[in-house]
Design a protein around this motif. Sequence first.
Motif, PDB file in Angstrom:
ATOM      1  N   PRO A  57       0.801  -1.243   0.000  1.00 24.79           N
ATOM      2  CA  PRO A  57       0.000   0.000   0.000  1.00 24.79           C
ATOM      3  C   PRO A  57       0.832   1.291   0.000  1.00 24.79           C
ATOM      4  O   PRO A  57       0.299   2.361  -0.300  1.00 24.79           O
ATOM      5  CB  PRO A  57      -0.811  -0.109   1.303  1.00 24.79           C
ATOM      6  CG  PRO A  57      -0.833  -1.546   1.638  1.00 24.79           C
ATOM      7  CD  PRO A  57       0.443  -2.130   1.129  1.00 24.79           C
ATOM      8  N   VAL A  58       2.127   1.229   0.334  1.00 22.72           N
ATOM      9  CA  VAL A  58       2.906   2.475   0.389  1.00 22.72           C
ATOM     10  C   VAL A  58       4.076   2.530  -0.600  1.00 22.72           C
ATOM     11  O   VAL A  58       4.717   3.564  -0.734  1.00 22.72           O
ATOM     12  CB  VAL A  58       3.454   2.753   1.815  1.00 22.72           C
ATOM     13  CG1 VAL A  58       2.321   3.014   2.785  1.00 22.72           C
ATOM     14  CG2 VAL A  58       4.338   1.617   2.303  1.00 22.72           C
ATOM     15  N   GLU A 141      -1.092  -6.929   0.739  1.00 18.31           N
ATOM     16  CA  GLU A 141      -2.273  -6.220   1.252  1.00 18.31           C
ATOM     17  C   GLU A 141      -1.860  -5.184   2.302  1.00 18.31           C
ATOM     18  O   GLU A 141      -2.438  -4.113   2.410  1.00 18.31           O
ATOM     19  CB  GLU A 141      -3.227  -7.248   1.858  1.00 18.31           C
ATOM     20  CG  GLU A 141      -4.629  -6.718   2.044  1.00 18.31           C
ATOM     21  CD  GLU A 141      -5.533  -7.738   2.719  1.00 18.31           C
ATOM     22  OE1 GLU A 141      -6.462  -7.316   3.395  1.00 18.31           O
ATOM     23  OE2 GLU A 141      -5.264  -8.959   2.577  1.00 18.31           O
ATOM     24  N   HIS A 142      -0.819  -5.536   3.080  1.00 17.40           N
ATOM     25  CA  HIS A 142      -0.336  -4.630   4.128  1.00 17.40           C
ATOM     26  C   HIS A 142       1.113  -4.258   3.864  1.00 17.40           C
ATOM     27  O   HIS A 142       1.820  -4.951   3.138  1.00 17.40           O
ATOM     28  CB  HIS A 142      -0.461  -5.297   5.499  1.00 17.40           C
ATOM     29  CG  HIS A 142      -1.885  -5.603   5.834  1.00 17.40           C
ATOM     30  ND1 HIS A 142      -2.793  -4.632   6.184  1.00 17.40           N
ATOM     31  CD2 HIS A 142      -2.564  -6.778   5.813  1.00 17.40           C
ATOM     32  CE1 HIS A 142      -3.966  -5.188   6.379  1.00 17.40           C
ATOM     33  NE2 HIS A 142      -3.864  -6.495   6.162  1.00 17.40           N
ATOM     34  N   LYS A 143       1.561  -3.194   4.475  1.00 22.05           N
ATOM     35  CA  LYS A 143       2.946  -2.739   4.318  1.00 22.05           C
ATOM     36  C   LYS A 143       3.921  -3.863   4.689  1.00 22.05           C
ATOM     37  O   LYS A 143       3.782  -4.471   5.756  1.00 22.05           O
ATOM     38  CB  LYS A 143       3.168  -1.514   5.226  1.00 22.05           C
ATOM     39  CG  LYS A 143       4.514  -0.883   5.030  1.00 22.05           C
ATOM     40  CD  LYS A 143       4.675   0.324   5.926  1.00 22.05           C
ATOM     41  CE  LYS A 143       6.115   0.789   5.877  1.00 22.05           C
ATOM     42  NZ  LYS A 143       6.394   1.798   6.892  1.00 22.05           N
ATOM     43  N   ILE A 144       4.854  -4.117   3.764  1.00 16.14           N
ATOM     44  CA  ILE A 144       5.813  -5.196   4.010  1.00 16.14           C
ATOM     45  C   ILE A 144       6.787  -4.757   5.101  1.00 16.14           C
ATOM     46  O   ILE A 144       7.366  -3.670   5.018  1.00 16.14           O
ATOM     47  CB  ILE A 144       6.575  -5.555   2.706  1.00 16.14           C
ATOM     48  CG1 ILE A 144       5.586  -6.031   1.626  1.00 16.14           C
ATOM     49  CG2 ILE A 144       7.654  -6.612   2.965  1.00 16.14           C
ATOM     50  CD1 ILE A 144       6.183  -6.203   0.241  1.00 16.14           C
ATOM     51  N   LYS A 145       6.966  -5.595   6.104  1.00 17.15           N
ATOM     52  CA  LYS A 145       7.846  -5.235   7.231  1.00 17.15           C
ATOM     53  C   LYS A 145       9.280  -5.604   6.899  1.00 17.15           C
ATOM     54  O   LYS A 145       9.550  -6.581   6.188  1.00 17.15           O
ATOM     55  CB  LYS A 145       7.399  -5.980   8.508  1.00 17.15           C
ATOM     56  CG  LYS A 145       6.024  -5.567   9.008  1.00 17.15           C
ATOM     57  CD  LYS A 145       5.866  -4.082   9.120  1.00 17.15           C
ATOM     58  CE  LYS A 145       5.864  -3.547  10.499  1.00 17.15           C
ATOM     59  NZ  LYS A 145       5.663  -2.070  10.489  1.00 17.15           N
TER      60      LYS A 145
END
Length: 264
Positions: A57-58, A141-145
């Motif tokens: 997403p970023v 789907e979410h920001k990769i850490k």
Amino acid sequence: QACGDVGLGRMPEPEELAQQVTEYFHKAQRTIAEKFGMLAGKQVTITAGPTREAIDPVRYISNHSTGKMGFALAAACYAAGANVTLIAGPVSLDTPNGVKRKNVSSAVQMLNESMQMLEQGCDIFIATAAVADYRVAQVAEHKIKKAGDELNVALVKNPDIVATIAQQEKRPFMVGFAAETRNIEEYAAGKLVAKKLDMIACNDVSRADIGFASDENAMTVFFAEHYHLDKRDLDKASKQEIAQQLVEAIHTALHHNPAVEEDF
Ligand code: C5P
């Protein structure tokens, strides 16, 4: 007043007057272009700028294209009497006067908008966009850490927009661009055939003074073989002047009927 009218002056502000005069002449120019311009009444679609391929997403994958050439071409086509739609990737440029604009982000979105324009009726398709060759196979789907020392992101090939449009049954006059750093003419001529284009404009992006973010450009234009037209060298000039010369090249090809010449 000489007529005897007496009262306070009612002159509009000079800025407003200047704007109205400019608008008047723009409208008058457009009316003439719509009748007599080189692209009078033609429906033109132009892709421009980079595409952005999301990773999560970023984050995204993109390139340095600024969209200047496509926007200059949109203005030149409009000035030549065409109805112009710009399909623009993320760029920070103002929409040229009179031009319709559709903003997109990814290559797939750019292709979908292009296909829609084809359905609505398109006579000339100009692909100036620097489309990302690949997109991320699985957008997170979410920001990769942050984790280990390496991160692998699988990529899949993006559709070739200009080649896809050129394959359609009711295809417009197709114009492509090629930015190369070596063997420019050979690669450009190859793309003209491989992508089934009518015309290709190529430039040397290894030169710092032209191309990409520069305000100037120099190009060589090639036409598909059946036009029997010689290549054209467009000398280094502003992107506005190059755009004008490209409009002239399109006009030449559209009105060039080799079959007629061969009869003589
Ligand atoms: O193959 P290459 O990217 O060098 O081709 C450049 C031409 O093809 C440009 O006109 C560009 O806008 C177009 N193109 C496209 N879709 C792609 C890649 C390139 O329309 N996926």
